[in-house]
Design a protein around this motif. Structure first.
Motif, PDB file in Angstrom:
ATOM      1  N   PRO A   1      22.489 -32.976 -22.067  1.00  0.00           N
ATOM      2  CA  PRO A   1      22.455 -34.020 -23.101  1.00  0.00           C
ATOM      3  C   PRO A   1      23.645 -33.938 -24.043  1.00  0.00           C
ATOM      4  N   ARG A   2      24.057 -32.689 -24.367  1.00  0.00           N
ATOM      5  CA  ARG A   2      25.199 -32.537 -25.265  1.00  0.00           C
ATOM      6  C   ARG A   2      26.467 -33.109 -24.631  1.00  0.00           C
ATOM      7  N   LEU A   3      26.647 -32.852 -23.326  1.00  0.00           N
ATOM      8  CA  LEU A   3      27.809 -33.394 -22.636  1.00  0.00           C
ATOM      9  C   LEU A   3      27.754 -34.918 -22.591  1.00  0.00           C
ATOM     10  N   ARG A   4      26.537 -35.444 -22.357  1.00  0.00           N
ATOM     11  CA  ARG A   4      26.389 -36.895 -22.286  1.00  0.00           C
ATOM     12  C   ARG A   4      26.725 -37.535 -23.631  1.00  0.00           C
ATOM     13  N   TRP A   5      26.217 -36.957 -24.719  1.00  0.00           N
ATOM     14  CA  TRP A   5      26.515 -37.490 -26.042  1.00  0.00           C
ATOM     15  C   TRP A   5      27.996 -37.331 -26.381  1.00  0.00           C
ATOM     16  N   GLY A   6      28.577 -36.216 -25.929  1.00  0.00           N
ATOM     17  CA  GLY A   6      30.007 -36.027 -26.171  1.00  0.00           C
ATOM     18  C   GLY A   6      30.838 -37.063 -25.451  1.00  0.00           C
ATOM     19  N   ARG A   7      30.442 -37.400 -24.215  1.00  0.00           N
ATOM     20  CA  ARG A   7      31.149 -38.430 -23.458  1.00  0.00           C
ATOM     21  C   ARG A   7      31.012 -39.784 -24.145  1.00  0.00           C
ATOM     22  N   GLU A   8      29.804 -40.088 -24.632  1.00  0.00           N
ATOM     23  CA  GLU A   8      29.582 -41.377 -25.292  1.00  0.00           C
ATOM     24  C   GLU A   8      30.381 -41.477 -26.582  1.00  0.00           C
ATOM     25  N   ALA A   9      30.474 -40.372 -27.307  1.00  0.00           N
ATOM     26  CA  ALA A   9      31.271 -40.367 -28.538  1.00  0.00           C
ATOM     27  C   ALA A   9      32.744 -40.620 -28.232  1.00  0.00           C
ATOM     28  N   ALA A  10      33.215 -40.048 -27.116  1.00  0.00           N
ATOM     29  CA  ALA A  10      34.605 -40.268 -26.731  1.00  0.00           C
ATOM     30  C   ALA A  10      34.842 -41.737 -26.378  1.00  0.00           C
ATOM     31  N   VAL A  11      33.869 -42.362 -25.715  1.00  0.00           N
ATOM     32  CA  VAL A  11      33.985 -43.778 -25.380  1.00  0.00           C
ATOM     33  C   VAL A  11      34.024 -44.627 -26.648  1.00  0.00           C
ATOM     34  N   VAL A  12      33.124 -44.332 -27.581  1.00  0.00           N
ATOM     35  CA  VAL A  12      33.098 -45.080 -28.846  1.00  0.00           C
ATOM     36  C   VAL A  12      34.422 -44.914 -29.584  1.00  0.00           C
ATOM     37  N   ALA A  13      34.961 -43.695 -29.591  1.00  0.00           N
ATOM     38  CA  ALA A  13      36.238 -43.444 -30.266  1.00  0.00           C
ATOM     39  C   ALA A  13      37.363 -44.243 -29.607  1.00  0.00           C
ATOM     40  N   ALA A  14      37.342 -44.322 -28.275  1.00  0.00           N
ATOM     41  CA  ALA A  14      38.364 -45.090 -27.572  1.00  0.00           C
ATOM     42  C   ALA A  14      38.260 -46.577 -27.898  1.00  0.00           C
ATOM     43  N   CYS A  15      37.039 -47.070 -28.002  1.00  0.00           N
ATOM     44  CA  CYS A  15      36.841 -48.482 -28.360  1.00  0.00           C
ATOM     45  C   CYS A  15      37.309 -48.753 -29.779  1.00  0.00           C
ATOM     46  N   ALA A  16      37.023 -47.827 -30.686  1.00  0.00           N
ATOM     47  CA  ALA A  16      37.478 -47.985 -32.073  1.00  0.00           C
ATOM     48  C   ALA A  16      39.001 -47.950 -32.154  1.00  0.00           C
TER      49      ALA A  16
END
Length: 695
Positions: free
Chosen positions: A6-21
């Motif tokens: 789950p931590r890896l999954r949330w970390g990946r999602e945070a990276a995606v959000v950061a890229a979109c921002a």
């Protein structure tokens, strides 16, 4: 190890959000460097949207109906059900009022909308492709299409498209029979949120939906009308009805009983055929004033339909290898045709060739309300990006067989090339100053109104600052009676329009009118105006034509630059004038001018063709400058600079409407300064403020 998943999954999602921002920051550069001092876009609609955010927040905080306001068109007030609020954005930034500068609040909403647009498409593409790299690349590409970049200059609500890909994502799951109850609710929620940003998004979603339903059926080999899918559809409809239904009902009901001003002409605001292959005005590759875009009709910045070579190639690859991509590419093609509007435009010239939009406009009422078919370009880009992403999956797979990491590099390179083709000029930002007294008005608990006639746009900025009722306003759609009330009030009319020349252009079938004691348009007085009919007279055959005018005031008919008929004063109207003239078969440039003074308002143009009978020249015999049948009529009227009421009566009229201050620009206003002699109480920041003395 399992606990870290789950931590890896949330970390990946945070990276995606950061890229979109980061995408939002790059595409809106240099916005982040002026967040608190300049607004994203030009001097017009962004300030209207900012006022709407403030009014929406204040109404909710006070427990009032946010879709009616007495802050505009005081003292009557006006409905706001047609106002382009972008309600999701307004709710998102509501807590920021009083904590950030006003323009920063709008700018935050823009950055969030752009970020969510990229993220929403990323989520959809992840569902369709199962490829995180392609999904992120497609999301970044989606946020970077010319439609979004063009609307950054004015329309936050058209940048807030993030709800549409999320609606499609959950609708696709319903169509595939996946957790239909939950996904039906989520699809309805995101469709409602997209619609509350702009009702155009509801129409766009309706165009996209058939492709989604067909793709869902293809994926499962099952009937779309199974019990589970019907349950999902009911959940979708019920959720939409609860969240957006009440406002939609109010829009339809108000539309049916109130005549509105501000609707655009779809024959003007249509995509040009050239716009699919030539960059538009906001793109770096567009060139200067001599670019192809300079000839297009409507809002040339908004005429953003450039397909781009890279995206087209990727979409075709996707369609070649994937049924789903073919469905979305078909949607893109259909939307491109709709964006062309009712008549084909090529290089700024409109033909008489009727396109599908013309037929839909006459069958489906919602198409009459939209008025800007060019905006269907969004659906075109939506379909292209999805098809291109599915094409990227195939490209990555082919390259991945050759070398490890090559597929990722090719995806990044392909999207970089596509974005490079779309790349826009530096974003426009704008700043209006804040006149010092207006901050004081905001803190003043007493209730009074402001007559602000600085221009069409800046008063909305002033109203955002002081929060007091304004006699006028600038809205997406305004009930015509409110505009007419201002125009017919002698003091308000003189202050707002005095000394100007009203010029209104309208389509007309022919020259055959009898206005009697009425005005030909709501924005005109009944007398003392000129009407000029412009276009081309099409002679069906060569020969001698008898041309006749029947008028009650002076009129002139000019053909091919030569005066044919001149009618002077008419002692016993109507007066007829006849002339016989030889005309070659084909077009003859025509201008007919009529000067109405104080008679019955009657003007007719007839002809007797060779071997024909006398009759009013029909619409089919005329051609407008844009190529369609009929004429254009231009009305011109000088507006008196003084109200005629005098100082005391004029001041009393302002006090009747509780007007305490009149805000002007540096332009001299004879009614305020000479006739009413209002005292000047402030000058600065390019404004002059006059006070209406108490009784």
């Amino acid at each position: 190890m399992v606990a870290n998943v789950p931590r890896l999954r949330w970390g990946r999602e945070a990276a995606v959000v950061a890229a979109c921002a980061l995408t939002a920051v790059v595409q809106t550069w240099p916005l982040v460097t002026v967040m608190g001092t300049r607004i994203c876009g030009d001097m017009g609609d962004p300030y209207q949207s900012l006022w709407g955010m403030r009014a929406f927040r204040d109404a909710l905080a006070a427990g009032r109906n946010p879709f009616f306001t007495d802050r505009l068109y005081h003292p009557t007030g006006t409905t706001l059900v047609f106002q382009a609020f972008d309600i999701p954005s307004a709710l998102l930034v509501a807590p920021l009022w009083g904590r950030l500068p006003e323009v920063a609040i709008y700018n935050v909403a823009v950055l969030v909308a752009m970020s969510l647009a990229a993220y929403g498409m990323c989520r959809l593409l992840r569902e369709l492709t199962g490829d995180d790299v392609v999904a992120l690349a497609g999301g970044v590409l989606y946020a970077s299409v010319p439609y979004h970049l063009a609307h950054l200059s004015a329309h936050l609500y058209y940048v807030s498209t993030w709800g549409i890909p999320l609606y499609v994502l959950h609708l696709l799951r319903v169509a595939r029979g996946v957790d239909v109850g939950r996904n039906g609710v989520l699809a309805g929620l995101f469709l409602a949120l997209a619609s509350l940003a702009s009702w155009y998004h509801l129409v766009f979603s309706a165009v996209i939906t058939p492709a989604v339903l067909v793709s869902g059926r293809v994926a499962t080999r099952a009937t779309v009308l199974s019990r589970g899918r019907v349950r999902g559809a009911i959940a979708l409809a019920a959720t939409f009805a609860v969240v957006a239904g009440p406002l939609l009902v109010a829009v339809i009901a108000t539309q049916s009983r109130v005549e509105l001003a501000g609707r655009h002409d779809p024959t003007v605001f249509s995509a040009d055929l050239q716009s699919f292959v030539y960059p538009n005005a906001v793109q770096r590759a567009a060139g200067g004033k001599d670019g192809a875009w300079a000839r297009w009709t409507g809002n040339r910045v908004e005429n953003a339909n450039y397909v781009g070579f890279a995206v087209l190639v990727l979409a075709l690859i996707g369609a070649w290898r994937d049924r789903l991509a073919r469905g979305f590419l078909a949607v893109a093609i259909a939307a491109a045709v709709l964006s062309l509007g009712p008549f084909l435009h090529v290089a700024g010239k409109a033909s008489e060739m009727r396109l599908p939009y013309w037929y839909l406009e006459h069958v489906v009422p919602v198409f009459k309300i939209t008025g800007m078919p060019v905006r269907f370009g969004f659906v075109m880009y939506f379909g292209l990006v999805v098809a291109a992403a599915l094409g990227l999956v195939g490209v990555r797979a082919w390259c991945g067989r050759a070398a490890r990491g090559a597929g990722v590099a090719v995806v990044v390179a392909a999207v970089a090339v596509a974005i490079g083709e779309y790349w826009s000029k530096p974003l426009m930002t704008w700043a209006y100053p804040v006149p010092a007294p207006m901050r004081a008005w905001a803190a003043d608990p007493s209730r009074f109104a402001v007559l602000d006639v600085w221009d069409y746009y800046r008063p909305m900025w002033h109203a955002t600052i002081h929060g007091k009722p304004m006699v006028d306003g600038y809205l997406s759609r305004t009930p015509k009676p409110l505009l007419q009330a201002i125009y017919r009030d002698p003091v308000l009319r003189a202050i707002k329009y005095g000394g100007d020349q009203t010029r209104i252009r309208r389509p007309a079938p022919n020259v055959d009118v009898a206005w009697h004691d009425n005005a030909p348009d709501d924005d005109l007085g009944a007398y003392r105006f000129t009407a000029t009919w412009l276009g081309t007279l099409m002679a069906p055959i060569a020969g001698d034509y008898e041309l006749s005018t029947s008028v009650d005031d002076p009129a002139e008919l000019v053909l091919d630059g030569e005066r044919v008929i001149l009618s002077g004063e008419c002692p016993t109207p109507p007066c007829e004038t006849h002339v016989t003239r030889h005309l070659d078969a084909g077009p003859h440039r025509m201008r007919m001018t009529y000067a109405r003074r104080a008679a019955s308002g009657e003007v007719h143009l007839s002809w007797r063709p060779p071997d024909g009978t006398r009759a009013i020249v029909p619409e089919a015999a005329f051609q407008r400058p844009d190529g369609r049948a009929g004429l254009d009529v231009v009305y011109e009227q000088a507006i008196p600079a003084l109200s005629g009421l005098g100082r005391d009566a004029g001041r009393a009229a302002l006090r009747t409407d509780a007007i305490r201050y009149v805000v002007l620009s540096d332009r001299r206003n004879a009614c305020v300064e000479d006739e009413l002699a209002l005292p000047l109480v402030y000058a600065g920041e390019d404004v002059r403020i006059f006070e209406v003395p108490p009784d």
